[in-house]
Design a protein around this motif. Structure first.
Motif, mmCIF file in Angstrom:
data_model
loop_
_atom_site.group_PDB
_atom_site.id
_atom_site.type_symbol
_atom_site.label_atom_id
_atom_site.label_comp_id
_atom_site.label_asym_id
_atom_site.label_seq_id
_atom_site.Cartn_x
_atom_site.Cartn_y
_atom_site.Cartn_z
ATOM 1 N N LEU A 94 0.832 -1.199 0.000
ATOM 2 C CA LEU A 94 0.000 0.000 0.000
ATOM 3 C C LEU A 94 0.872 1.258 0.000
ATOM 4 O O LEU A 94 0.654 2.195 -0.778
ATOM 5 N N ALA A 95 1.895 1.269 0.859
ATOM 6 C CA ALA A 95 2.789 2.426 0.914
ATOM 7 C C ALA A 95 3.547 2.594 -0.396
ATOM 8 O O ALA A 95 3.751 3.713 -0.878
ATOM 9 N N ALA A 96 3.974 1.457 -0.986
ATOM 10 C CA ALA A 96 4.700 1.526 -2.254
ATOM 11 C C ALA A 96 3.847 2.156 -3.348
ATOM 12 O O ALA A 96 4.355 2.920 -4.180
ATOM 13 N N MET A 97 2.564 1.838 -3.362
ATOM 14 C CA MET A 97 1.670 2.440 -4.342
ATOM 15 C C MET A 97 1.614 3.958 -4.164
ATOM 16 O O MET A 97 1.702 4.721 -5.136
ATOM 17 N N HIS A 98 1.509 4.406 -2.910
ATOM 18 C CA HIS A 98 1.471 5.850 -2.651
ATOM 19 C C HIS A 98 2.815 6.504 -2.967
ATOM 20 O O HIS A 98 2.858 7.650 -3.442
ATOM 21 N N LEU A 99 3.917 5.794 -2.730
ATOM 22 C CA LEU A 99 5.222 6.337 -3.088
ATOM 23 C C LEU A 99 5.338 6.515 -4.598
ATOM 24 O O LEU A 99 5.931 7.488 -5.080
#
Length: 417
Positions: A147-152
């Motif tokens: 999830l964080a990677a997508m936002h990054l």
């Protein structure tokens, strides 16, 4: 059967995982800032799954830079004493797992990359003292990481877009053209906010005959590419009209007529100043724009009382000009409204704040601009800021000059051609 680490399995464990995923969605990626997203990721995991978490982002040199930590920092010193085992969770996605000792405490460590398609943004490390990670907990770690990677990925795409917009803004709001050598100029452009869009603020200098220079500051209403396109159209049209050597108020009349004939063009404010250093005079005309300020050698300032005409593009016309003496000891400052206007404040108060700025005695043109920009905190303005300042250069003495009052002497105005 209980899950590894003593956490529930079966429906209870599954529901706990679902609730954790819902919480992750609400707590991770609340902004489009990469570092903030990493801090949210580490904080979420330390509160819900592990005792400590850290995020390292891939740096430009190919190494990793730690940007976020949360929980018991001493546990994050754990290294891999043996080759980590690979554990498959969440439909086959892999993460590395190992057990070691950190600060004298047995710990279990999970490491998972932060992938976004084929690109990896960094690595997440989650540490838990004594108890191992259960399957649902490991899956939660991996879900939060993805999830964080997508936002990054979204943050980096935005950064790339903003970089493109910034290059476009610099191309459109370039340094003003070369004035005559008898005039010294300085300019600044400050876009509003960290998510600045290309806008309609601009400035320009145009050489005229007989050593005169036309100074221009304008502001097209709105932001975005439409405002930038209209700004460029006004700027191009102005150069053509100014080449006819009309007085500033007549230039505004021509611009107003031409802009009003284009229904798609946005209205714009504009201030023109024709400076004639040889005669020591300046002619001012405005179209819905704020008045300029003049700073003396002692740092004191006053506003020029310029007749206010309607914005360009209305077709109303009615522009007037005013002439004022200007000396080589004075600095003329033109600006867009973002420099002075503040939400909920009367414009007279805003302009009084500008006049209250005191540059150092004898400050150069650039120093005057710096003093104004810093004094009004223009870096944090709510709107774009464009500033153009000018000062006539002192004329060197003419060794061939005749005494005052004789033909060609200093008693007669001298014209540079």
């Amino acid at each position: 059967m209980p899950e590894r680490g003593g956490r529930p399995t079966g429906p209870a464990g599954l529901w706990a995982r679902v609730r954790a995923a819902e919480a992750a969605v609400g707590q991770i990626g609340t902004t489009l800032d990469a570092v903030t997203t990493c801090q949210e990721l580490a904080g979420f995991l330390s509160r819900n799954v592990c005792d400590a978490a850290a995020v390292d982002l891939l740096a430009e040199d190919g190494g990793f830079r730690r940007v976020a930590t949360a929980g018991s920092a001493g546990l994050l010193t754990a290294g891999a004493d043996a080759s980590p085992s690979v554990r498959a969770t969440d439909g086959g996605h892999q993460l590395s797992e190992w057990a070691t000792v950190a600060g004298g405490v047995p710990v279990h460590v999970l490491s998972v990359p932060l992938p976004d398609g084929e690109q990896v943004h960094g690595v997440l490390t989650a540490v838990r003292a004594r108890a191992a990670f259960g399957d649902h907990e490991a899956a939660t770690v991996h879900f939060a990481a993805r999830l964080a990677a997508m936002h990054l990925g979204h943050a980096r795409q935005l950064a790339a877009t903003e970089d493109t917009v910034s290059h476009l803004q610099r191309a459109l709001v370039s340094e003003p053209g070369r004035p005559h050598p008898n005039l010294e100029v300085a300019s600044r452009y400050l876009p509003a906010g960290p998510r600045a869009l290309v806008g309609g603020d601009w400035f320009e200098t145009i050489r005229l005959h007989y050593g005169r220079t036309l100074l221009v500051v304008g502001d097209v209403m709105g932001h975005g590419l439409d405002a930038a396109v209209d700004m460029n159209a006004y700027r191009s049209t102005l150069r053509d009209v100014a080449s006819t050597d009309l007085a500033p108020h007549r230039v505004l009349r021509q611009l107003d007529v031409l802009a009003a004939g284009d229904a798609a063009r946005r209205p714009a404010t504009c201030l023109l100043v024709r400076v004639d250093p040889a005669r020591g005079v300046a002619m001012f005309a405005g179209a819905g724009h704020l008045p300029p300020a003049v700073f003396g050698a002692d740092g004191s300032a006053s506003l020029v009382d310029v007749p206010v005409g309607p914005p360009l593009g209305t077709g109303i016309g009615g522009y007037e000009a005013v002439t004022r003496a200007i000396t080589p000891q004075e600095t003329l400052l033109m600006f867009t409204d973002g420099l002075v206007e503040r939400r909920g404040e009367d414009i007279d108060v805003s302009l009084a704040r500008l006049v209250g700025v005191r540059p150092p005695v004898g400050a150069g043109v650039n120093a005057v601009v710096d003093a104004v920009v810093d004094g009004l905190d223009a870096q944090h303005a709510e709107d774009d800021v464009a500033v153009l300042a000018a000062r006539a250069r002192p004329r060197p003495p003419d060794p061939g000059a005749t005494p005052s009052g004789m033909p060609g002497g200093p008693g007669e105005p001298t014209v540079e051609r």
